[in-house]
Design a protein around this motif. Structure first.
Motif, PDB file in Angstrom:
ATOM      1  N   TRP A  70       0.830  -1.198   0.000  1.00  0.00           N
ATOM      2  CA  TRP A  70       0.000   0.000   0.000  1.00  0.00           C
ATOM      3  C   TRP A  70       0.870   1.257   0.000  1.00  0.00           C
ATOM      4  O   TRP A  70       0.645   2.187  -0.789  1.00  0.00           O
ATOM      5  CB  TRP A  70      -0.916   0.009   1.223  1.00  0.00           C
ATOM      6  CG  TRP A  70      -1.724   1.262   1.349  1.00  0.00           C
ATOM      7  CD1 TRP A  70      -1.352   2.436   1.944  1.00  0.00           C
ATOM      8  CD2 TRP A  70      -3.035   1.486   0.834  1.00  0.00           C
ATOM      9  NE1 TRP A  70      -2.345   3.375   1.841  1.00  0.00           N
ATOM     10  CE2 TRP A  70      -3.394   2.819   1.155  1.00  0.00           C
ATOM     11  CE3 TRP A  70      -3.947   0.699   0.132  1.00  0.00           C
ATOM     12  CZ2 TRP A  70      -4.628   3.369   0.810  1.00  0.00           C
ATOM     13  CZ3 TRP A  70      -5.173   1.245  -0.209  1.00  0.00           C
ATOM     14  CH2 TRP A  70      -5.496   2.559   0.128  1.00  0.00           C
ATOM     15  N   THR A 112     -13.821   0.376  -4.140  1.00  0.00           N
ATOM     16  CA  THR A 112     -14.312  -0.674  -3.247  1.00  0.00           C
ATOM     17  C   THR A 112     -15.289  -1.640  -3.914  1.00  0.00           C
ATOM     18  O   THR A 112     -15.393  -2.793  -3.468  1.00  0.00           O
ATOM     19  CB  THR A 112     -14.958  -0.073  -1.980  1.00  0.00           C
ATOM     20  OG1 THR A 112     -15.922   0.912  -2.357  1.00  0.00           O
ATOM     21  CG2 THR A 112     -13.910   0.566  -1.088  1.00  0.00           C
ATOM     22  N   ARG A 155      -6.395  -3.910  -0.810  1.00  0.00           N
ATOM     23  CA  ARG A 155      -7.544  -4.096   0.085  1.00  0.00           C
ATOM     24  C   ARG A 155      -8.201  -5.457  -0.139  1.00  0.00           C
ATOM     25  O   ARG A 155      -8.674  -6.098   0.803  1.00  0.00           O
ATOM     26  CB  ARG A 155      -8.557  -2.970  -0.125  1.00  0.00           C
ATOM     27  CG  ARG A 155      -8.071  -1.617   0.352  1.00  0.00           C
ATOM     28  CD  ARG A 155      -9.204  -0.612   0.458  1.00  0.00           C
ATOM     29  NE  ARG A 155      -9.772  -0.285  -0.840  1.00  0.00           N
ATOM     30  CZ  ARG A 155      -9.357   0.712  -1.604  1.00  0.00           C
ATOM     31  NH1 ARG A 155      -8.350   1.473  -1.222  1.00  0.00           N
ATOM     32  NH2 ARG A 155      -9.941   0.959  -2.775  1.00  0.00           N
TER      33      ARG A 155
END
Length: 348
Positions: A15, A201, A326
Motif C-alpha cells: 500500500w 471498493t 484491500r
C-alpha cells in the motif's frame, strides 16, 4: 502474518509503496530530463530499424505498453526477446543495429543479463530502465535511465512498474518529439496521487469470494490487463487472466456465464471503444462486469480520471493497486509476502 511495515503503520508495504507512484514518476522525470534529450537526439540521428524489449514479469507487461507506444508514435516494429534463447539454448545473434530496451526492477536476473550481453555483442544499442543503479544491468547499458522508484520491499512490484511505464512513455514522447505527450507526463505525478484515492471498493466486494475472472483491455491498456491479472494471482490467490478485448472473443469468452467476474479497462481513445463494446456484450450474457471507463470518469462503475489517452493506463493501474491491496486483506492474505515468491526472481 503481518509484515513489519504493516505492524508499524497500519498499512502494508504494498500500500505504501504503490502510493509513491506519483513521487517516483516525478523523480524519474527530474533525474532523466537531460538524458532523455540526449537519447532522443541519438535515436533520431541514427534511427534503428527494429526495437527489441527484454524483461520478465511485471517489467514485461510494461514492455507491452512500450511496444504500442513506439509502434504507434514512431512506426517502428517492436519485438519481445525470449531470454531462454540465450540462457538455455546459448544462441549467438547475427549482427544488428537494433535498439534493445531492457526493463527491470533489480537488474540481476541471469537470463535477462545473458540476453542483453548477447545482443550488445551483436551490435545492439542497449537502453536500460532499471531501479537498482548498482545492478549488473545498469553497468552493461549503453544508456542508463534509472527508474528512481526507491526501495521496494513488497514482493508485488507497484511503483517500479508505474515508473517503468512512465519511462517508456518518456522515451517515446521525447523520441517522437510529441509536445502534447511530454506536457501530459509533467502532469502525471499529480494525477497519479489523485488516482490512488479513487474509490474502487466495488472491486473488493465483487471479488472477495471469487475464484476466477477475466481482465480485458486493448491497445495501450492491454499491458495493465496483464499486470492486474498477475497482481491478483500474487497478492490475492485469485486466478485471473488478462486478455485483449479482441483476443478474448477468440475462444476464451466461451467460459463466461452468469455471474462470471470481468474487469474492463477502457481508455478514452478508439481502443477503449472495443473494450466498452466487449463489456456490454459480457454483461448481456450475465457476467458481473466492473468497468473502469476513462470517458465516463467518476461516474464509471470503477471511477477514473481522464488524461492523455496514452497515459490513462498508468492512472488505471494506480487505482487498481489500491483496490488489490484491500482485496488481499479481505481474503485474509498478506499482500507483501505471497507464498513461494521472492522479490528478486533469478531465472536462468
Amino acid at each position: 502474518m503481518m509484515s513489519n511495515v504493516e505492524l508499524q503503520s497500519g498499512r502494508s508495504a504494498m500500500w505504501l509503496e504503490a502510493g509513491e507512484g506519483g513521487e517516483s514518476v516525478a523523480r524519474f522525470l527530474l533525474r532523466n530530463g537531460k538524458a532523455l534529450d540526449a537519447l532522443s537526439e541519438r535515436l533520431r540521428s541514427s534511427p534503428p530499424k527494429l526495437v527489441i524489449t527484454c524483461a520478465r514479469g511485471s517489467s514485461d507487461h510494461a514492455a507491452t505498453y512500450g511496444k504500442y507506444l513506439i509502434e504507434t508514435l514512431l512506426g517502428l516494429p517492436v519485438a519481445s526477446a525470449a531470454p531462454s534463447v540465450t540462457s538455455v539454448f546459448s544462441t549467438e545473434f547475427q549482427q544488428t543495429d537494433a535498439l534493445l530496451i531492457a526493463i527491470s526492477q533489480s537488474g540481476r536476473s541471469p537470463d535477462l543479463l545473458s540476453t542483453v550481453e548477447r545482443y550488445k555483442a551483436a551490435g545492439a544499442y542497449v537502453v536500460a530502465l532499471v531501479n537498482d543503479e548498482s545492478s549488473p544491468l545498469a553497468t552493461m547499458a549503453d544508456y542508463l535511465l534509472p527508474l528512481c522508484a526507491g526501495a521496494e520491499t513488497s514482493v508485488a512490484a507497484t511503483k517500479s512498474f508505474i515508473a517503468s511505464m512512465a519511462g517508456l512513455a518518456a522515451i517515446a514522447g521525447w523520441w517522437s518529439d510529441d509536445a502534447r505527450l511530454r506536457d501530459a507526463l509533467d502532469r502525471l505525478p499529480t494525477l497519479l496521487d489523485m488516482a490512488y484515492e479513487l474509490d474502487w471498493t466495488p472491486l473488493v466486494g465483487a471479488l472477495a469470494n471469487a475464484s476466477n475472472l477475466f481482465i480485458i483491455g486493448r491497445g495501450y491498456g492491454l499491458s495493465i490487463a496483464q499486470e492486474a491479472a498477475l497482481k491478483l494471482k500474487e497478492t490475492c490467490g485469485l486466478h485471473a487472466e488478462g486478455f485483449s478485448s479482441a483476443e478474448v472473443r477468440h475462444g476464451p469468452m466461451a467460459i463466461i456465464e452468469e455471474g462470471f467476474p470481468v474487469i474492463a479497462f477502457a481508455t478514452s481513445d478508439m481502443s477503449g471503444d472495443d473494450v466498452r463494446a466487449a463489456a456490454t456484450e459480457f454483461a448481456d450474457r450475465g457476467a458481473d462486469v466492473l468497468l473502469a471507463d476513462c470517458r465516463a470518469g467518476t461516474s464509471s462503475a470503477l471511477p477514473t480520471l481522464t488524461s492523455h489517452a496514452l497515459l490513462e493506463p498508468i492512472l488505471l493501474i494506480q487505482s487498481f493497486y489500491a483496490a488489490a491491496e484491500r482485496l488481499a486483506r479481505a481474503r485474509g492474505l498478506d499482500p507483501d509476502q505471497p507464498p513461494y515468491l521472492r522479490k528478486v526472481t533469478e531465472t536462468r
